[in-house]
Write a protein that holds these residues in place. Structure first.
Motif, PDB file in Angstrom:
ATOM      1  N   THR A   6       0.865  -1.184   0.000  1.00 24.49           N
ATOM      2  CA  THR A   6       0.000   0.000   0.000  1.00 24.49           C
ATOM      3  C   THR A   6       0.894   1.223   0.000  1.00 24.49           C
ATOM      4  O   THR A   6       0.679   2.209  -0.690  1.00 24.49           O
ATOM      5  N   LEU A   9       2.873   1.870  -3.158  1.00 25.21           N
ATOM      6  CA  LEU A   9       1.989   2.457  -4.154  1.00 25.21           C
ATOM      7  C   LEU A   9       1.944   3.964  -3.957  1.00 25.21           C
ATOM      8  O   LEU A   9       2.097   4.740  -4.886  1.00 25.21           O
ATOM      9  N   GLN A  42     -16.285   7.700  -2.081  1.00 23.60           N
ATOM     10  CA  GLN A  42     -15.769   6.476  -1.465  1.00 23.60           C
ATOM     11  C   GLN A  42     -16.183   5.217  -2.226  1.00 23.60           C
ATOM     12  O   GLN A  42     -15.624   4.155  -2.017  1.00 23.60           O
ATOM     13  N   GLU A  43     -17.171   5.351  -3.099  1.00 19.95           N
ATOM     14  CA  GLU A  43     -17.640   4.195  -3.876  1.00 19.95           C
ATOM     15  C   GLU A  43     -16.966   4.131  -5.242  1.00 19.95           C
ATOM     16  O   GLU A  43     -17.171   3.187  -5.987  1.00 19.95           O
ATOM     17  N   ARG A  45     -13.718   4.298  -7.915  1.00 18.57           N
ATOM     18  CA  ARG A  45     -12.324   3.924  -7.955  1.00 18.57           C
ATOM     19  C   ARG A  45     -11.500   4.945  -8.719  1.00 18.57           C
ATOM     20  O   ARG A  45     -11.912   5.443  -9.761  1.00 18.57           O
ATOM     21  N   GLN A  50      -4.228   1.342  -7.440  1.00 21.28           N
ATOM     22  CA  GLN A  50      -4.587  -0.027  -7.107  1.00 21.28           C
ATOM     23  C   GLN A  50      -5.634   0.010  -6.006  1.00 21.28           C
ATOM     24  O   GLN A  50      -5.317   0.269  -4.852  1.00 21.28           O
ATOM     25  N   ASN A  51      -6.888  -0.234  -6.393  1.00 23.23           N
ATOM     26  CA  ASN A  51      -7.917  -0.416  -5.376  1.00 23.23           C
ATOM     27  C   ASN A  51      -8.112   0.749  -4.417  1.00 23.23           C
ATOM     28  O   ASN A  51      -8.436   0.549  -3.269  1.00 23.23           O
ATOM     29  N   GLN A  52      -7.891   1.968  -4.876  1.00 16.52           N
ATOM     30  CA  GLN A  52      -8.118   3.109  -4.000  1.00 16.52           C
ATOM     31  C   GLN A  52      -9.325   3.874  -4.481  1.00 16.52           C
ATOM     32  O   GLN A  52      -9.566   3.990  -5.685  1.00 16.52           O
ATOM     33  N   ASP A  55     -11.695   9.226  -3.145  1.00 18.68           N
ATOM     34  CA  ASP A  55     -11.688  10.010  -1.926  1.00 18.68           C
ATOM     35  C   ASP A  55     -10.332   9.929  -1.228  1.00 18.68           C
ATOM     36  O   ASP A  55      -9.896  10.869  -0.591  1.00 18.68           O
ATOM     37  N   ASP A  56      -9.684   8.764  -1.342  1.00 20.66           N
ATOM     38  CA  ASP A  56      -8.407   8.553  -0.662  1.00 20.66           C
ATOM     39  C   ASP A  56      -7.218   8.909  -1.533  1.00 20.66           C
ATOM     40  O   ASP A  56      -6.133   9.145  -1.035  1.00 20.66           O
ATOM     41  N   PHE A  93     -15.694  -0.516 -14.310  1.00 21.39           N
ATOM     42  CA  PHE A  93     -14.400  -0.509 -13.624  1.00 21.39           C
ATOM     43  C   PHE A  93     -14.323   0.585 -12.567  1.00 21.39           C
ATOM     44  O   PHE A  93     -13.611   0.471 -11.579  1.00 21.39           O
ATOM     45  N   VAL A  94     -15.083   1.643 -12.771  1.00 28.50           N
ATOM     46  CA  VAL A  94     -15.001   2.790 -11.869  1.00 28.50           C
ATOM     47  C   VAL A  94     -15.711   2.520 -10.529  1.00 28.50           C
ATOM     48  O   VAL A  94     -15.481   3.209  -9.547  1.00 28.50           O
ATOM     49  N   LEU A  95     -16.543   1.484 -10.502  1.00 32.46           N
ATOM     50  CA  LEU A  95     -17.290   1.184  -9.273  1.00 32.46           C
ATOM     51  C   LEU A  95     -16.499   0.233  -8.390  1.00 32.46           C
ATOM     52  O   LEU A  95     -16.084  -0.833  -8.828  1.00 32.46           O
ATOM     53  N   LEU A  96     -16.314   0.604  -7.119  1.00 28.83           N
ATOM     54  CA  LEU A  96     -15.598  -0.283  -6.205  1.00 28.83           C
ATOM     55  C   LEU A  96     -16.483  -1.437  -5.749  1.00 28.83           C
ATOM     56  O   LEU A  96     -16.001  -2.462  -5.294  1.00 28.83           O
ATOM     57  N   LYS A  97     -17.793  -1.234  -5.862  1.00 30.68           N
ATOM     58  CA  LYS A  97     -18.723  -2.332  -5.565  1.00 30.68           C
ATOM     59  C   LYS A  97     -19.372  -2.691  -6.886  1.00 30.68           C
ATOM     60  O   LYS A  97     -20.277  -1.996  -7.338  1.00 30.68           O
TER      61      LYS A  97
ATOM     62  N   VAL B 301       2.488  -1.067  -9.083  1.00 26.37           N
ATOM     63  CA  VAL B 301       3.690  -0.702  -8.358  1.00 26.37           C
ATOM     64  C   VAL B 301       3.714  -1.364  -6.998  1.00 26.37           C
ATOM     65  O   VAL B 301       4.684  -1.276  -6.273  1.00 26.37           O
ATOM     66  N   HIS B 302       2.620  -2.044  -6.687  1.00 24.97           N
ATOM     67  CA  HIS B 302       2.485  -2.706  -5.419  1.00 24.97           C
ATOM     68  C   HIS B 302       3.574  -3.698  -5.096  1.00 24.97           C
ATOM     69  O   HIS B 302       3.855  -3.965  -3.957  1.00 24.97           O
ATOM     70  N   LYS B 382     -12.882  -5.659 -17.251  1.00 23.61           N
ATOM     71  CA  LYS B 382     -12.226  -5.130 -16.055  1.00 23.61           C
ATOM     72  C   LYS B 382     -13.281  -4.660 -15.054  1.00 23.61           C
ATOM     73  O   LYS B 382     -14.129  -3.831 -15.399  1.00 23.61           O
ATOM     74  N   SER B 384     -13.816  -3.669 -10.659  1.00 26.52           N
ATOM     75  CA  SER B 384     -13.115  -3.366  -9.416  1.00 26.52           C
ATOM     76  C   SER B 384     -13.892  -3.961  -8.255  1.00 26.52           C
ATOM     77  O   SER B 384     -15.112  -3.908  -8.236  1.00 26.52           O
ATOM     78  N   GLY B 386     -13.776  -3.449  -4.285  1.00 29.08           N
ATOM     79  CA  GLY B 386     -13.105  -2.674  -3.244  1.00 29.08           C
ATOM     80  C   GLY B 386     -13.842  -2.699  -1.928  1.00 29.08           C
ATOM     81  O   GLY B 386     -14.724  -3.534  -1.695  1.00 29.08           O
ATOM     82  N   PRO B 388     -16.289  -1.150  -0.461  1.00 33.48           N
ATOM     83  CA  PRO B 388     -17.749  -1.250  -0.303  1.00 33.48           C
ATOM     84  C   PRO B 388     -18.259  -2.683  -0.477  1.00 33.48           C
ATOM     85  O   PRO B 388     -19.168  -3.109   0.240  1.00 33.48           O
TER      86      PRO B 388
END
Lengths: 155, 663
Positions: A6, A9, A42-43, A45, A50-52, A55-56, A93-97, B301-302, B382, B384, B386, B388
């Protein structure tokens, strides 16, 4: 060593002049809208990370997306309209869920299905064990004959 | 000279490992005690040679020998000594060397402390342990040699990645690796049992302490990593459901399941096949974790390793060990005889429930982590997965598990009385309800989820105490009696209660930090103030400070509560010239179980600076809970230690009879 990762990255993202994720100039005047923007962020990507979530993330792309989300919200879009706008542009791809679709069916169903199968298997096993223990309790005719023969004196 | 010595020592360790892979098996088959004993000597020697190799690399780092490529790429002569030493494992090659060092250490420990193991079991365990070791020695020697020299030694190294220049790097990886690799012992015992086709309660009694030890280190390692990320990454997150985090979390989940099923096997001689399978799966997940992190399959890069030959090699190890052990399991597993029967409502039943939920939770994490990779590989699509997703799927499973947790230790073996246990838990249940009501009232009805979670946490904490209160007759008997009863309780009972209490403490911390945290993001000019959750922060100005290998920009903030100065917080940004990178050092101020968290953003020429300011109530409980869990494990382990080893057949039943009623 997971956080090295993490961490590594971020190292890549933290080019000279590290910035914050959400920057002061991005924040909307209306607190209710800002809260919605944060929750939506937060929802979503950050697609170069990588998986962020955006928001972060400190990547420039994430900032662009945050500004885009806020722009849509100030124009009066509902949360789902914002999401739809982004998915139309960038794909799921843009959705984390990920949404429940044909190709994510397995992803969403595997845990509940396995849990149900597990419970089912346990129920079946418990029943079978009960019958086994009942069967064990009573001796079969053959066993009684053997006991009788063993009990016979002189053999 | 020294790097060559280290390289050679590793080759010798491989040679010893190859002998140990074969000789004890032959010895066990031919009943040759000499050949079987050989394994103990080679295991200890293997450890000494790997330790020598590791020491050689450490010397290269400490003396800044930049003729060694690995040192050149990851070190700097100006780095403080502690980071020179910890950067030994702050890179791919060195971290693999740490991996085999710990593996060899565990092998040597079995050799040294396994005197009362049956000879053939010990021989088989050490042989299997050596198979794993050989695979990784070969991996290091063929694809990731840390001792490679450069043709011309550079004057200065490229420096360690600045973000890794943190005490966290010195502590976190060794803890985590002890946990990961410690599960190899359970694996080796499982394979040995399958080879011998024999397994009994003594086997479980042997495996449990090792598993428990590995689990304790893994628990602490994960918590430590979480805290490190929390204070390093600058936005106060403590868990990200990152694939690499998940890689360490999966063995923890299945390892926790293994701990519990091993109890059933030890006490009741039941769940044998399942326990063997869990032992195999837990270590397999450790291997998969290594693969995920080391192979670069996460395409980012992980990973330090981006060389595909390494990925293929680890994949080969993975297929060989996981595939091989599962095939062996399918072949030999069915011949293991099932033991004691039990009713669905019983201690065994509760532990089965625990196992079902833990393994399903583990599977959720597994699928969530690997699904995007698999989908992209198969269809090119592709997606994701994450935080949620994981919160939504993993969360309910874990909460369900927590709700049932207090029942387990109160249920009797074989056949339990659910109604009776529920009655005994009435007080705990009441405490949970009160907690829900109080939280709901304080919150003003903002959310339903958080008060419910708090209620569950308090129910579990109180439930853990109920067990102790009942067993020690607290509030019912005179204090002296309570004291003797408390002293007489098996340590494992204390361990269970403490560990269950700990997980509830962690849950409370997660809820607090995630739900009631407050934050401000703004730009402050010198002498300006901002207030957050009753604390007033005044920006006193920026100063420059020189560190050993960096330049720091330090911002000073005075923190006041009700007008009185309580602390000065100094977040900073460090610029590392060697890699032209900046790191963000957040300032933390612990207030009770909460923390104030302050990190810096860009500064303007006018002297104003952007800041991120958080108040995270209860956040320290997350890690405190993990430490409590670990202590619970330690208590249980101290109980085990007295009973470690295969008991002699004559005393076995007697020991069981005297111990059973007490628990």
């Amino acid at each position: 060593m997971r956080h090295l990762a993490t961490v590594a990255l971020l190292a890549a993202l933290l080019s000279p002049g590290a910035a914050l994720a959400v920057q002061p100039d991005e924040i909307l005047k209306d607190p209710a809208l800002e809260t919605r923007a944060r929750n939506l962020s937060q929802e979503l990507r950050c697609m170069v990370c990588q998986n962020q979530s955006i928001d972060d993330s400190e990547a420039p792309l994430a900032r662009d997306l945050r500004l885009l989300v806020r722009e849509r919200l100030t124009q009066g879009d509902s949360d789902s309209e914002v999401i739809k706008f982004l998915v139309d542009r960038y794909g799921a791809f843009v959705l984390l869920k990920p949404p429940v679709e044909l190709n994510t069916l397995l992803l969403w169903s595997v845990a509940p299905v396995v849990l149900l199968i597990g419970i089912g298997a346990l129920v079946v096993l418990a029943r079978r064990r009960k019958t086994v223990s009942v069967a064990e309790a009573a001796l079969s005719g053959d066993e009684q004959r053997r006991i009788a023969s063993l009990a016979k004196p002189g053999e | 000279m020294i790097p060559e010595l280290g390289h050679y020592a590793l080759v010798l360790a491989l040679a010893l490992g190859l002998i140990q892979s074969i000789a004890p098996i032959v010895g066990a088959a031919t009943r040759d005690a000499g050949l079987m004993r050989l394994a103990s000597s080679t295991a200890v020697m293997q450890f000494l040679f790997v330790a020598l190799s590791f020491a050689a690399l450490t010397v290269c780092y400490v003396t800044s020998d930049f003729s060694v490529l690995n040192v050149f790429e990851n070190s700097h002569s100006m780095m403080p000594l502690i980071y020179k030493m910890s950067s030994v494992w702050g890179n791919h090659e060195g971290s693999m060397l740490l991996w085999v060092l710990i593996l060899a250490l565990f092998g040597a420990l079995v050799a040294l402390f396994g005197a009362n193991l049956p000879a053939t079991l010990k021989a088989h365990v050490l042989a299997v342990q050596s198979w794993i070791a050989c695979a990784f020695y070969l991996f290091i020697l063929l694809t990731s040699n840390p001792f490679v020299r450069t043709a011309e030694a550079p004057f200065e190294g490229r420096d360690l990645n600045p973000i890794l220049q943190d005490p966290g790097l010195a502590i976190h990886p060794p803890l985590l690796y002890i946990g990961y690799v410690g599960f190899s012992i359970a694996f080796s015992f499982a394979i040995a049992a399958l080879i011998e086709g024999r397994i009994d309660a003594a086997w479980a009694r042997w495996v449990r302490p090792w598993t428990l030890g590995a689990w304790m280190f893994l628990t602490l390692g994960i918590a430590m990593g979480s805290y490190w990320a929390y204070y390093t990454l600058g936005w106060g997150g403590f868990w990200f459901w990152d694939p690499v985090e998940n890689a360490s979390f999966m063995p923890w989940l299945s390892g926790t399941a293994l701990l519990h099923s091993a109890v059933v096997m030890e006490k009741r001689n039941s769940l044998k096949i399942w326990t063997i399978l869990l032992a195999i799966l837990t270590f397999s997940l450790s291997l998969i974790g290594t693969f995920l992190v080391r192979s670069g399959v996460l395409t980012s890069v992980h990973s330090f390793a981006s060389d595909p030959t390494r990925g293929v090699f680890i994949l080969l190890i993975l297929v060989l060990f996981i595939g091989g052990s599962l095939a062996l399991f399918a072949w030999r597993g069915p011949i293991l005889k099932q033991g004691g029967l039990f009713a669905p409502i019983s201690r065994e039943g509760a532990l089965v429930f625990n196992n079902l939920f833990l393994t399903t939770a583990c599977l959720t994490v597994f699928v969530g982590t690997l699904y995007p990779l698999a989908l992209e590989g198969l269809t090119g699509a592709k997606i994701s997965v994450g935080a949620p997703f994981f919160n939504m799927t993993f969360g309910p499973l874990f909460v369900a598990l927590m709700c049932v947790m207090p029942f387990g230790p109160l249920l009797a073996w074989k056949r339990g009385d659910l109604y009776g246990v529920a009655q005994r838990l009435m007080a705990a249940f009441g405490i949970g309800l009160v907690a829900i009501a109080v939280t709901f009232a304080i919150e003003g009805g903002q959310s339903v989820l958080a008060p419910f979670g708090v209620g569950v946490a308090f129910f579990v904490m109180a439930g853990a105490l109920v067990d102790l209160v009942e067993r020690t007759a607290l509030f019912r008997a005179p204090l002296a009696t309570v004291r003797t009863r408390a002293m007489g309780l098996p340590r494992s009972v204390w361990g269970t209660a403490v560990a269950h209490f700990g997980i509830a403490v962690t849950l409370l911390g997660i809820i607090g930090a995630a739900t009631w945290g407050t934050e401000r993001i703004l730009t402050l000019k010198p002498t300006q103030s901002v207030t957050l959750s009753g604390y007033e922060f005044t920006f006193d100005g920026l100063t420059q400070q020189a560190g050993p290998n960096y330049q720091a920009q330090v911002a000073k903030f005075s923190v006041r509560r009700d007008g009185a100065l309580i602390a000065v917080m100094e977040p900073s940004k460090r610029a590392f010239a060697a890699r032209s990178m900046t790191t963000n050092e957040a300032a933390l101020l612990t207030r009770g179980s909460g923390q104030l968290y302050l990190s810096l953003g860009d500064s303007e020429p006018s002297g104003a600076i952007a800041i991120r300011l958080y108040y995270k109530p209860l956040v320290m409980l997350i890690w405190l809970g993990a430490i409590i869990m670990m202590l619970g494990g330690g208590l249980s382990l101290s109980d085990r230690r007295l009973r470690v080893g295969a008991p002699k057949p004559a005393t076995k039943s007697a020991a069981k009879n005297t111990l059973q009623p007490a628990e």
